[in-house]
Design an enzyme around this catalytic site. Structure first.
Site, mmCIF file in Angstrom:
data_model
loop_
_atom_site.group_PDB
_atom_site.id
_atom_site.type_symbol
_atom_site.label_atom_id
_atom_site.label_comp_id
_atom_site.label_asym_id
_atom_site.label_seq_id
_atom_site.Cartn_x
_atom_site.Cartn_y
_atom_site.Cartn_z
ATOM 1 N N VAL A 15 14.361 31.863 14.561
ATOM 2 C CA VAL A 15 13.028 32.045 13.978
ATOM 3 C C VAL A 15 12.998 31.524 12.549
ATOM 4 O O VAL A 15 12.010 30.928 12.121
ATOM 5 C CB VAL A 15 12.608 33.531 14.040
ATOM 6 C CG1 VAL A 15 11.263 33.739 13.338
ATOM 7 C CG2 VAL A 15 12.511 33.989 15.492
ATOM 8 N N CYS A 131 6.797 39.627 20.097
ATOM 9 C CA CYS A 131 6.324 38.364 20.679
ATOM 10 C C CYS A 131 5.465 38.589 21.922
ATOM 11 O O CYS A 131 4.429 37.920 22.105
ATOM 12 C CB CYS A 131 7.511 37.455 21.004
ATOM 13 S SG CYS A 131 8.821 38.260 21.937
ATOM 14 N N ARG A 241 13.388 40.133 31.732
ATOM 15 C CA ARG A 241 14.009 38.891 31.252
ATOM 16 C C ARG A 241 14.245 37.987 32.457
ATOM 17 O O ARG A 241 14.803 38.432 33.474
ATOM 18 C CB ARG A 241 15.334 39.192 30.557
ATOM 19 C CG ARG A 241 15.943 37.983 29.854
ATOM 20 C CD ARG A 241 15.225 37.653 28.571
ATOM 21 N NE ARG A 241 15.433 38.667 27.553
ATOM 22 C CZ ARG A 241 14.738 38.730 26.417
ATOM 23 N NH1 ARG A 241 13.784 37.846 26.158
ATOM 24 N NH2 ARG A 241 14.976 39.682 25.527
ATOM 25 N N HIS A 248 7.303 32.815 26.987
ATOM 26 C CA HIS A 248 7.070 34.051 27.738
ATOM 27 C C HIS A 248 5.807 33.922 28.595
ATOM 28 O O HIS A 248 4.804 33.342 28.171
ATOM 29 C CB HIS A 248 6.865 35.229 26.788
ATOM 30 C CG HIS A 248 8.101 35.679 26.081
ATOM 31 N ND1 HIS A 248 9.346 35.159 26.323
ATOM 32 C CD2 HIS A 248 8.271 36.644 25.110
ATOM 33 C CE1 HIS A 248 10.235 35.772 25.545
ATOM 34 N NE2 HIS A 248 9.602 36.669 24.806
ATOM 35 N N ASN A 319 7.315 31.896 22.694
ATOM 36 C CA ASN A 319 7.680 33.158 22.040
ATOM 37 C C ASN A 319 8.319 32.980 20.672
ATOM 38 O O ASN A 319 8.230 33.870 19.818
ATOM 39 C CB ASN A 319 8.625 33.961 22.935
ATOM 40 C CG ASN A 319 9.834 33.152 23.389
ATOM 41 O OD1 ASN A 319 9.684 32.200 24.158
ATOM 42 N ND2 ASN A 319 11.013 33.499 22.941
#
Length: 337
Positions: A15, A131, A241, A248, A319
């Site tokens: 990130v 997210c 997951r 996502h 995401n």
């Protein structure tokens, strides 16, 4: 145009690197950039606008005065250092879960509740939501405004990138092993195989609350209520997951107070900021196709015939981008405006 002195805390992570990319691509008015990471990354060179920037090992004596400090270094680091940066005058925009449910810290998605940015003055901190929550509320907000949402049932299909770089390495190793027949190295991130599998447990460890919901699922429940400003909304999530690298997806079932047909929902969503609508059922978005895009994509919009006022949505977003770095940069842009 005024320019701003900025810091990124956790700059070497996925990130953090995306923060750098977003600030550069969106031509954010940066006068000076300081990149912080753990002491073990001290001196590592990262590039911003074509120039190398040496990473500074984070310590209390190295906290300086900034206009904006973008944090993505985990909850424990944020709890310790965010107040220090804020005390020096920075507006801290934090991507961890540390401050999200603090009543004195706004939890912001700019397309949904930009007015809450102004509430940052109590602590000097603005929280970036989870997210999965971000992309869902971007799609829910226009429907809530049009017909008032009573209940949401959501199942997520969350990419491996959401678990970090080492999780991606583990996933790719399992895929290679399944092809070559080589033995797997020790599994360190996921409780079960992630390649060619689906794991309904996020996070990977210490996941469950006493009510049986995982920590991730509880985040979606609480954060949705806070962002939409309506504690009466009932949210029931199952977070999974899946073996997808990035992006996502969510199957979202919505029950509203007023009737909203599929056609009306499509028109409402088409007018919503940050939303890309697939009107035809066969034109649904997938994570592989939208990875690297900053919008929230909505398709498979149809009515739920089992309840009087029900809708189904398929919601997909990057995401790491919209679900993390881009949302934080958009918050800073909103402050500037």
């Amino acid at each position: 145009m005024k320019s701003y002195r900025c810091a990124i805390v956790g700059a070497t992570g996925a990130v953090g690197l995306k923060f750098i990319e977003c600030l550069e691509k969106r031509d954010f008015p940066v006068s000076e950039m300081i990149l912080y990471a753990s002491p073990k990354s001290e001196g590592k060179a990262l590039h911003f606008r074509g120039k190398p920037h040496r990473v500074v090992g984070l310590s209390m004596d190295r906290v300086q005065k900034f206009d904006f400090a973008f944090f993505s270094a985990g909850s424990s680091v944020s709890k310790e250092y965010s107040p220090l940066f804020a005390k020096q005058g920075a507006v801290v925009i934090d991507n961890s879960s540390a401050w999200r449910m603090d009543p004195d810290v706004p939890l912001v998605v700019p397309e949904v509740n930009p007015h809450d940015i102004a509430l940052h003055t109590k602590k000097g901190i603005i929280a970036n939501p989870n997210c999965s929550t971000i992309q869902m509320v971007v799609a829910l907000k226009p429907i809530h405004d049009a017909a008032r949402i009573l209940r949401v049932v959501v199942s997520t299909y969350q990419a491996v990138s959401g678990a970090g770089g080492r999780a991606l390495e583990e996933f790719e190793g399992e895929v290679r092993s399944s092809v070559t027949g080589d033995g797997l190295s020790k599994r360190t991130i996921f409780p079960r195989p992630i390649a060619f599998n689906a794991i309904p447990q996020i996070p990977q460890k210490d996941a469950y609350n006493p009510d049986g919901y995982t920590v991730e699922e509880r985040k979606m429940i609480d954060e949705t209520k806070k962002i939409l400003g309506d504690p009466s909304i009932r949210v029931s999530p199952t977070c999974v997951r899946v073996p997808v690298k990035n992006g996502h997806s969510e199957s979202v079932n919505v029950e509203t107070e007023k009737k909203l047909t599929a056609a009306q929902a499509i028109e409402v969503l088409k007018k919503a900021p940050g939303v890309v609508v697939s009107e035809k059922p066969q034109d649904f978005p997938t994570p592989a196709e939208i990875s690297g895009r900053g919008e929230t994509f909505v398709g498979r919009i149809r009515e739920d015939w089992t309840v009087p006022n029900g809708l189904h949505l398929w919601v997909v977003a990057d995401n790491i981008l919209k679900g993390a770095a881009l949302n934080a940069v958009q918050i800073a842009e909103g402050m500037i405006r």
